[in-house]
Write a protein that holds these residues in place. Structure first.
Motif, PDB file in Angstrom:
ATOM      1  N   TYR A  78      37.421  34.782 -13.512  1.00 58.27           N
ATOM      2  CA  TYR A  78      37.812  36.086 -12.976  1.00 58.27           C
ATOM      3  C   TYR A  78      39.328  36.153 -12.797  1.00 58.27           C
ATOM      4  O   TYR A  78      39.958  37.146 -13.149  1.00 58.27           O
ATOM      5  N   HIS A 133      41.195  36.758 -15.974  1.00 60.30           N
ATOM      6  CA  HIS A 133      41.050  38.106 -16.534  1.00 60.30           C
ATOM      7  C   HIS A 133      41.554  39.211 -15.609  1.00 60.30           C
ATOM      8  O   HIS A 133      41.462  40.385 -15.931  1.00 60.30           O
ATOM      9  N   PHE A 134      42.039  38.829 -14.441  1.00 60.38           N
ATOM     10  CA  PHE A 134      42.520  39.807 -13.465  1.00 60.38           C
ATOM     11  C   PHE A 134      43.964  40.169 -13.807  1.00 60.38           C
ATOM     12  O   PHE A 134      44.874  39.368 -13.653  1.00 60.38           O
ATOM     13  N   THR A 135      44.160  41.390 -14.287  1.00 67.94           N
ATOM     14  CA  THR A 135      45.491  41.846 -14.696  1.00 67.94           C
ATOM     15  C   THR A 135      45.984  42.920 -13.724  1.00 67.94           C
ATOM     16  O   THR A 135      45.237  43.371 -12.851  1.00 67.94           O
ATOM     17  N   SER A 139      46.555  45.972 -14.525  1.00 67.65           N
ATOM     18  CA  SER A 139      45.778  47.194 -14.766  1.00 67.65           C
ATOM     19  C   SER A 139      44.404  47.095 -14.107  1.00 67.65           C
ATOM     20  O   SER A 139      43.891  48.086 -13.576  1.00 67.65           O
ATOM     21  N   THR A 140      43.803  45.903 -14.121  1.00 65.21           N
ATOM     22  CA  THR A 140      42.529  45.708 -13.424  1.00 65.21           C
ATOM     23  C   THR A 140      42.717  45.918 -11.932  1.00 65.21           C
ATOM     24  O   THR A 140      41.902  46.568 -11.274  1.00 65.21           O
ATOM     25  N   GLN A 141      43.811  45.384 -11.404  1.00 62.07           N
ATOM     26  CA  GLN A 141      44.128  45.530  -9.984  1.00 62.07           C
ATOM     27  C   GLN A 141      44.237  47.004  -9.613  1.00 62.07           C
ATOM     28  O   GLN A 141      43.618  47.458  -8.646  1.00 62.07           O
ATOM     29  N   LEU A 165      43.122  49.667 -11.303  1.00 63.98           N
ATOM     30  CA  LEU A 165      41.857  50.365 -11.532  1.00 63.98           C
ATOM     31  C   LEU A 165      40.887  50.114 -10.380  1.00 63.98           C
ATOM     32  O   LEU A 165      40.303  51.063  -9.841  1.00 63.98           O
ATOM     33  N   LEU A 166      40.728  48.858  -9.986  1.00 67.61           N
ATOM     34  CA  LEU A 166      39.821  48.542  -8.880  1.00 67.61           C
ATOM     35  C   LEU A 166      40.286  49.161  -7.563  1.00 67.61           C
ATOM     36  O   LEU A 166      39.480  49.682  -6.794  1.00 67.61           O
ATOM     37  N   THR A 196      27.903  45.726 -17.239  1.00 63.43           N
ATOM     38  CA  THR A 196      28.222  44.440 -16.600  1.00 63.43           C
ATOM     39  C   THR A 196      26.995  43.613 -16.225  1.00 63.43           C
ATOM     40  O   THR A 196      27.135  42.426 -15.963  1.00 63.43           O
TER      41      THR A 196
END
Length: 166
Positions: free
Chosen positions: A77, A80-82, A84-86, A88-89, A136
């Motif tokens: 995880y 893969h945490f970028t 953009s992921t930050q 978005l979440l 998912t």
């Protein structure tokens, strides 16, 4: 005749209490989503990976036991945490929580038009959650969906009770 009125009143009270309990839990969950969304703005990928690295060091070598599965998931995880992921979440949790909080506040105040609105909002969340589940395969999405379905049923019953009382 009096017995029938008492049974109807008891059913209404059960629905009222169940609805209030569901509102409490949904409200607490919505607050945690808002707080989680806000905190995610401060959890950068490097901070997350530092925390994961610290956990791995504390736990020692990764071997083949059940904890290694969790450690491997955390490391994966983190990898893969970028940014953009930050974002978005954070935006998702914040908006999802705020929408729920507004809807739930209206239900707490027993604003009549909020009942159909909340049903529409929860159906929208269910559609999104099922789409996420298909992508998912997260059973958390199933759990949240079941809670939303229960909330919809209780909202419909509470709405009927309020309308029949008026």
């Amino acid at each position: 005749m009096n017995l029938a009125k008492n049974k109807t009143k008891e059913k209404r009270e059960v629905v009222d209490v169940s609805f209030d309990i569901a509102l409490v839990f949904k409200s607490l969950f919505a607050i945690s989503e808002v707080l989680g969304g806000i905190s995610l703005f401060f959890l950068t990928p490097s901070r997350l990976n530092s925390a994961i690295g610290w956990i791995v060091k504390v736990k020692g070598n990764i071997d083949q036991d059940s904890q290694s599965v969790i450690m491997n998931m955390l490391i994966n995880y983190g990898n893969h945490f970028t940014v953009s992921t930050q974002c978005l979440l954070a935006i998702y949790l914040l908006s999802h929580g705020l929408i729920k909080l507004v809807t739930l506040a209206l239900l707490w105040k027993k604003v009549l038009w909020a009942y159909p609105l909340s049903i529409v909002v929860f159906v929208g969340f269910i559609i999104y959650q099922m789409r996420e589940f298909l992508t998912t395969h997260s059973f958390f999405m199933i759990f949240v969906t079941v809670v939303d379905v229960i909330m919809i049923v209780l909202t419909i019953l509470e709405y009927r009770n309020i309308k029949s009382a008026k």
